[in-house]
Structures are given as structure tokens and as C-alpha cells.
Enzyme design. Structure first.
Site, PDB file in Angstrom:
ATOM      1  N   ARG A  78       0.797  -1.222   0.000  1.00 23.40           N
ATOM      2  CA  ARG A  78       0.000   0.000   0.000  1.00 23.40           C
ATOM      3  C   ARG A  78       0.835   1.281   0.000  1.00 23.40           C
ATOM      4  O   ARG A  78       0.627   2.189  -0.807  1.00 23.40           O
ATOM      5  CB  ARG A  78      -0.925   0.047   1.233  1.00 23.40           C
ATOM      6  CG  ARG A  78      -2.178  -0.786   1.120  1.00 23.40           C
ATOM      7  CD  ARG A  78      -2.538  -1.371   2.475  1.00 23.40           C
ATOM      8  NE  ARG A  78      -1.533  -2.354   2.806  1.00 23.40           N
ATOM      9  CZ  ARG A  78      -1.628  -3.643   2.466  1.00 23.40           C
ATOM     10  NH1 ARG A  78      -2.712  -4.075   1.910  1.00 23.40           N
ATOM     11  NH2 ARG A  78      -0.647  -4.494   2.722  1.00 23.40           N
ATOM     12  N   THR A  79       1.791   1.367   0.932  1.00 23.31           N
ATOM     13  CA  THR A  79       2.501   2.630   1.129  1.00 23.31           C
ATOM     14  C   THR A  79       3.335   2.992  -0.105  1.00 23.31           C
ATOM     15  O   THR A  79       3.308   4.130  -0.579  1.00 23.31           O
ATOM     16  CB  THR A  79       3.401   2.535   2.381  1.00 23.31           C
ATOM     17  OG1 THR A  79       2.622   2.006   3.449  1.00 23.31           O
ATOM     18  CG2 THR A  79       3.942   3.892   2.766  1.00 23.31           C
ATOM     19  N   LYS A  85      25.886  -5.428  -2.369  1.00 18.02           N
ATOM     20  CA  LYS A  85      27.357  -5.537  -2.412  1.00 18.02           C
ATOM     21  C   LYS A  85      27.992  -4.850  -1.211  1.00 18.02           C
ATOM     22  O   LYS A  85      29.212  -4.687  -1.160  1.00 18.02           O
ATOM     23  CB  LYS A  85      27.889  -4.890  -3.697  1.00 18.02           C
ATOM     24  CG  LYS A  85      27.323  -5.464  -4.980  1.00 18.02           C
ATOM     25  CD  LYS A  85      27.798  -4.645  -6.187  1.00 18.02           C
ATOM     26  CE  LYS A  85      26.958  -4.919  -7.417  1.00 18.02           C
ATOM     27  NZ  LYS A  85      27.133  -3.864  -8.433  1.00 18.02           N
TER      28      LYS A  85
HETATM   29  N1   CP Z   1      -0.424  -0.273   5.834  1.00 11.15           N
HETATM   30  C1   CP Z   1       0.788  -0.438   5.262  1.00 11.15           C
HETATM   31  O1   CP Z   1       1.767   0.239   5.580  1.00 11.15           O
HETATM   32  O2   CP Z   1       0.826  -1.403   4.286  1.00 11.15           O
HETATM   33  P1   CP Z   1       2.131  -1.797   3.439  1.00 11.15           P
HETATM   34  O3   CP Z   1       3.129  -2.382   4.426  1.00 11.15           O
HETATM   35  O4   CP Z   1       1.674  -2.784   2.412  1.00 11.15           O
HETATM   36  O5   CP Z   1       2.680  -0.531   2.845  1.00 11.15           O
END
Ligand code: CP
Length: 316
Positions: free
Chosen positions: A66-67, A94
Site C-alpha cells: 500500500r505505502t 554488495k
Molecule cells: N499499511 C501499510 O503500511 O501497508 P504496506 O506495508 O503494504 O505498505
């Protein structure tokens, strides 16, 4: 330490690292801007002038669905050049340090870094190493902070329950100890003057530092959820099972899983939130996650708008 790093002397954001010291006026101003952007956040070209000529780098040292995607879309929809750095195929393999990685990308003309890292405080360290004109946004560091998640959660509550949080009873349930989402949400809820903040988790998943100051603690989920307006569920970080903090997933679901029957104890118009990724059948039942009181996908939509507002505040 992040207080002096995060703000210019005049109070504007230099970086966006934590919700801990963000005053109510600044929080509300970001939420208002995100709400205005919300109508346009899903596409269109009318916002593309805001960050024209700016370059944003998504610097993810830890996985994300999402983020990472919503920051990418937010930057694109504001007209920035944006690219994603994939740590798994980079020269970090590396032995190049994280700071050298940032400094090299910065030398290509990056104006803002969106950084996720598995270590507490790693994003703050990278912000301290950046040039004066470069902004850093924390996209989640260890169990410390996830400030844009905190913002999108507040926006999601406001849209349904209104701007006055003092009337609300809010329950945060699950793996609070290891949750950066919970820390940012708790900071924001306190700043926005939430009426009653309840927490519910097994003792092994409750933090023992000052995180839960002024929260009401319940061991029993059925009591915790009684008459609440908002239920915020957290992901059980399954790796904790190996540490013996949770005996079994089935047992956890029995005691701390949100079922439709349990949700019936909350107010009839209560909303259910989860930051994702969900463990279906562990902390939340399918029927609740996909049910009429769930706002889990609207939270994700709000993530784009909130991230646009933060990018604008730092770069426009
Ligand atoms: N809620 C959230 O941060 O989801 P992700 O870890 O998929 O970004």
C-alpha cells in the site's frame, strides 16, 4: 531528536518523520488539504502542476504494497518525476551503506525521499545525512512510526464520524507492542483530543514504555469493544509466534479475533479499520473485513490523498 529535524524554525515541515510532536493545527491543515485533494486524488491531470520539476524517490528497504504504491501514485498525480528504488536488486547487496545509497541518489537530483526501513530510527538518521534542501518522509521505520498511516487513519475516521473526536470511543486491538501504526495513531488521536482510547491485547503484546499513557487497558475483548465508535485492528506480526508471545493462531483468534458477533457489542454504527496487510482468520474474520462496517479499502483510497498532501506540504 526528530523535533528539530522535522520542522523549520518557522514551523513548516522540513521532513515528515513522526506524529509525536506535530501540533493540532498542522495535523488539521494536512487533513483538510488531503480531504480537498481526495476528490481529485484518483486521477485526472488538473493537479499535475503542483510538483512539476520535482523528483521523488521511493527508497524502500522493507516490503510494502500500500505505502509504496500510493506514494508513487501521489507523486505522479502531483506531476513529480518519481522512481522506486528496489533494495533487493541494488548495490546495497554488495555492501553499500544506506547513507551512501541516499547520497548517490541525491546526487542525481532527488528532492524528496520516501523511506521505509526495518530499524527504529533509521529514517531519522538518513534525514540527518541528507542535504539541506532535501526532504525525507518516513514510510514506516521498525516499530517506531508510520506517520502517513496515522494521517490516513484520522482522515478516514473524520469522513464518517466528523471532526470532533472528543465524542468518540476508539478501540485499538492486537499487536500494539510491535506496531508503528499504533504509535502514530495514538499520537494523532491524543493530539486531536479523542474522547476515550481503549487498547486490548494479550499482555505479551502490550508495550511497557509510555506508549499507552492515558489509554484504558482491557484484557477481555468483549468488554473492550462494548459501545465503541471505532475499532482499529492491527496485524498480528506472525514472527512473534516464534518468540512464544502468542501460543497459537487459533487461540489468538478465539480471544482477540474480530468476529461479527463481537462487532455486535460495539455501537451499531461502529466502523472497522485495519491498516493492512490483514491476516484473515487470525485478527479479523472475513465476514467483518468484507462486511458493511469495514472501511478498510476507503482507508487505502485516503492513503493516496494524504500522501499527496504531505508531498505538497514539503515540496510545493
Ligand atoms: N499499511 C501499510 O503500511 O501497508 P504496506 O506495508 O503494504 O505498505
Amino acid at each position: 531528536a526528530h523535533m528539530s529535524l522535522q520542522f523549520f524554525p518557522d514551523g513548516r515541515f522540513k521532513h515528515f518523520l513522526s506524529l509525536e510532536d506535530v501540533p493540532a493545527t498542522a495535523l488539521e491543515s494536512l487533513l483538510n488539504d488531503a480531504q480537498q485533494l481526495r476528490e481529485n486524488a484518483m486521477g485526472g491531470t488538473q493537479l499535475r502542476h503542483h510538483l512539476q520539476g520535482k523528483t521523488v524517490c521511493n527508497l524502500f528497504f522493507e516490503n510494502s504494497t500500500r505505502t509504496r504504491s500510493s506514494f508513487l501514485l501521489a507523486a505522479q498525480r502531483l506531476g513529480a518525476d518519481v522512481f522506486t528504488f528496489d533494495a533487493s536488486t541494488s548495490s546495497g547487496k554488495k555492501g553499500e551503506t544506506d547513507i551512501d545509497t541516499l547520497k548517490n541518489l541525491e546526487a542525481m537530483g532527488v528532492n524528496a525521499f520516501v523511506i521505509r526501513h526495518s530499524e527504529n530510527g533509521a529514517v531519522e538518521k538518513l534525514a540527518a545525512a541528507a542535504n539541506d534542501g532535501t526532504s525525507v518522509i518516513n514510510a514506516g521505520d521498525g516499530r517506531n512510526q508510520h506517520p502517513t498511516q496515522g494521517l490516513l487513519d484520522m482522515l478516514s475516521i473524520r469522513q464518517i464520524k466528523g471532526n470532533d473526536f472528543s465524542k468518540l470511543k476508539i478501540l485499538i486491538a492486537g499487536d500494539i507492542k510491535y506496531s508503528r501504526v499504533a504509535r502514530s495513531d495514538l499520537n494523532a488521536l491524543r493530539t486531536l483530543n479523542a474522547g476515550e482510547i481503549r487498547v486490548c491485547a494479550p499482555a505479551s503484546l502490550l508495550p511497557t514504555d509510555g506508549t499507552l499513557d492515558a489509554c484504558i487497558h482491557y484484557e477481555n475483548f468483549d468488554q473492550a469493544i462494548k459501545n465503541v465508535d471505532v475499532v482499529m485492528m492491527l496485524r498480528l506480526q506472525r514472527e512473534r509466534m516464534e518468540e512464544g508471545l502468542v501460543a497459537s493462531l487459533d487461540g489468538y483468534f478465539q480471544e482477540y479475533g474480530l468476529t461479527q458477533q463481537r462487532l455486535g457489542l460495539a455501537k451499531p454504527d461502529a466502523i472497522v479499520m485495519h491498516p493492512g496487510p490483514m491476516n484473515r482468520g487470525v485478527e479479523i474474520a472475513d465476514e467483518v473485513a468484507d462486511g458493511p462496517q469495514s472501511i478498510i479499502l476507503p482507508q487505502v483510497s485516503n492513503g493516496v490523498a494524504v500522501r499527496m498532501a504531505v508531498l505538497k506540504a514539503l515540496l510545493a
